[in-house]
Design a protein around this motif. Structure first.
Motif, PDB file in Angstrom:
ATOM      1  N   ASN A  74      17.969  42.257  59.493  1.00  0.00           N
ATOM      2  CA  ASN A  74      18.523  41.302  60.769  1.00  0.00           C
ATOM      3  C   ASN A  74      16.991  41.937  61.958  1.00  0.00           C
ATOM      4  O   ASN A  74      17.500  42.773  62.227  1.00  0.00           O
ATOM      5  CB  ASN A  74      19.903  41.935  60.686  1.00  0.00           C
ATOM      6  CG  ASN A  74      20.603  40.889  61.765  1.00  0.00           C
ATOM      7  OD1 ASN A  74      20.159  40.796  63.037  1.00  0.00           O
ATOM      8  ND2 ASN A  74      21.974  41.536  62.093  1.00  0.00           N
ATOM      9  N   ASP A 120      18.272  41.390  65.629  1.00  0.00           N
ATOM     10  CA  ASP A 120      19.248  41.701  66.117  1.00  0.00           C
ATOM     11  C   ASP A 120      18.886  43.328  66.450  1.00  0.00           C
ATOM     12  O   ASP A 120      19.067  43.325  67.763  1.00  0.00           O
ATOM     13  CB  ASP A 120      20.510  41.098  65.837  1.00  0.00           C
ATOM     14  CG  ASP A 120      20.521  39.826  66.291  1.00  0.00           C
ATOM     15  OD1 ASP A 120      19.505  39.116  66.456  1.00  0.00           O
ATOM     16  OD2 ASP A 120      21.835  39.376  65.480  1.00  0.00           O
ATOM     17  N   TYR A 121      18.185  43.666  65.786  1.00  0.00           N
ATOM     18  CA  TYR A 121      18.448  45.069  66.080  1.00  0.00           C
ATOM     19  C   TYR A 121      17.220  45.908  65.964  1.00  0.00           C
ATOM     20  O   TYR A 121      17.110  47.382  65.771  1.00  0.00           O
ATOM     21  CB  TYR A 121      19.492  46.220  64.896  1.00  0.00           C
ATOM     22  CG  TYR A 121      20.230  46.227  64.483  1.00  0.00           C
ATOM     23  CD1 TYR A 121      22.115  46.167  65.806  1.00  0.00           C
ATOM     24  CD2 TYR A 121      21.027  45.200  63.497  1.00  0.00           C
ATOM     25  CE1 TYR A 121      22.952  45.742  65.433  1.00  0.00           C
ATOM     26  CE2 TYR A 121      22.592  44.147  63.628  1.00  0.00           C
ATOM     27  CZ  TYR A 121      23.279  45.212  64.755  1.00  0.00           C
ATOM     28  OH  TYR A 121      24.178  44.349  64.151  1.00  0.00           O
ATOM     29  N   PRO A 160      13.155  37.066  68.496  1.00  0.00           N
ATOM     30  CA  PRO A 160      14.610  38.703  68.860  1.00  0.00           C
ATOM     31  C   PRO A 160      13.694  40.032  69.623  1.00  0.00           C
ATOM     32  O   PRO A 160      14.432  40.783  70.135  1.00  0.00           O
ATOM     33  CB  PRO A 160      14.941  37.971  67.893  1.00  0.00           C
ATOM     34  CG  PRO A 160      15.046  36.691  66.793  1.00  0.00           C
ATOM     35  CD  PRO A 160      13.408  36.285  67.396  1.00  0.00           C
ATOM     36  N   LYS A 165      13.256  40.132  73.345  1.00  0.00           N
ATOM     37  CA  LYS A 165      13.679  40.224  74.470  1.00  0.00           C
ATOM     38  C   LYS A 165      13.941  41.708  75.017  1.00  0.00           C
ATOM     39  O   LYS A 165      14.476  42.886  74.625  1.00  0.00           O
ATOM     40  CB  LYS A 165      15.682  40.249  73.226  1.00  0.00           C
ATOM     41  CG  LYS A 165      16.603  40.490  74.103  1.00  0.00           C
ATOM     42  CD  LYS A 165      18.394  39.899  73.653  1.00  0.00           C
ATOM     43  CE  LYS A 165      19.428  39.896  73.902  1.00  0.00           C
ATOM     44  NZ  LYS A 165      20.343  40.111  73.791  1.00  0.00           N
TER      45      LYS A 165
END
Length: 262
Positions: free
Chosen positions: A89, A91-92, A248, A251
């Motif tokens: 993932n 996102d982290y 991502p 970001k």
């Protein structure tokens, strides 16, 4: 204190997992994962690390590392000494987490595991540090511009400093059969379809990434197009590069205004 205990527990499980793999076989390691009462997030991460090790142990000369704050799961060789962070993932994950270690140590790669396809994408996040300003990194950017001979448009690959836009250079420019980002999302203006808009831009960017990979170029991590950027309620603004999509891992790690005048 609780976080430290959990971290130590995770490392113990990880060490036992690789002991099973090296001392016995992949089946024993997988059975160990299935029989232990392990949080689902830990299990997904450990499974990804196990598959990465199995697939690339020889090819990348992998050695499991003790993640002691440097965000690496393995050391190895990938066109030179390298460290790898395995994840399911993004996102982290953020480039900021790796910058100090990259500056002090060297090359880092993120190995993204697709659990459904059972495949890895190895992301090269070793963007050069900008020698001129000393603050930014040189990011590869897709820039799309309208062309006169529709339905073709100009698609260029730039590299520019993430802090102030200096040191920008055009690496390659081609006419490609594709819409501009604005044309692609012109029907996605209502707030209720913003998620669909982001997904459409992501797929569009992924297609252009494959195009540049085919051309043996750097893989872009940003997508932009020249647009009139409104800055006030009266419609005032300026023409500049508008970032439409970002990977991502980038970001909140760059100055969006840095790329305006590319």
């Amino acid at each position: 204190m609780e976080d430290l205990k959990n971290f130590q527990k995770y490392l113990l499980l990880r060490n036992r997992l690789f002991y099973k793999f090296n001392g016995e076989n992949i089946r024993s390691a997988k059975e160990f994962l299935e029989t232990k009462d392990i949080p689902s997030t830990w299990k997904a991460g450990l499974e990804a690390e196990l598959f990465f090790y199995k697939k690339f142990e020889t090819k990348l000369s992998l050695t499991p590392t003790l993640d002691a704050g440097d965000n690496s799961d393995f050391s190895g060789d990938y066109n030179g000494p390298a460290r790898f962070d395995v994840t399911t993932n993004l996102d982290y994950k953020s480039l900021i987490d790796y910058e100090k270690s990259q500056y002090d140590w060297g090359d880092y790669y993120i190995a993204l595991f697709d659990r459904k396809a059972r495949e890895f994408e190895i992301l090269d996040i070793n963007f050069p540090f900008c020698d001129k300003c000393g603050e930014g990194r040189l990011f590869p950017i897709i820039v799309v511009e309208e062309a006169n001979n529709k339905p073709f448009n100009w698609v260029s690959l730039y590299e520019a400093c993430s802090y102030d836009g200096y040191d920008s250079q055009k690496i390659i420019e081609e006419q490609v059969l594709c819409p501009t980002p604005s044309e692609l999302i012109e029907d996605f203006k209502h707030p209720s379809v913003q998620m669909k808009k982001r997904e459409t831009l992501r797929k569009y960017s992924e297609a252009l990434k494959r195009f540049f990979k085919y051309k043996n170029q750097k893989i872009p991590f940003l997508l932009g197009e020249y647009d009139y950027i409104i800055t006030d309620r009266e419609g005032g603004g300026y023409w500049g590069l508008n970032i439409r999509w970002e990977h991502p891992v980038l970001k909140d790690v760059y100055n969006p205004d840095a790329f305006i005048k590319i």
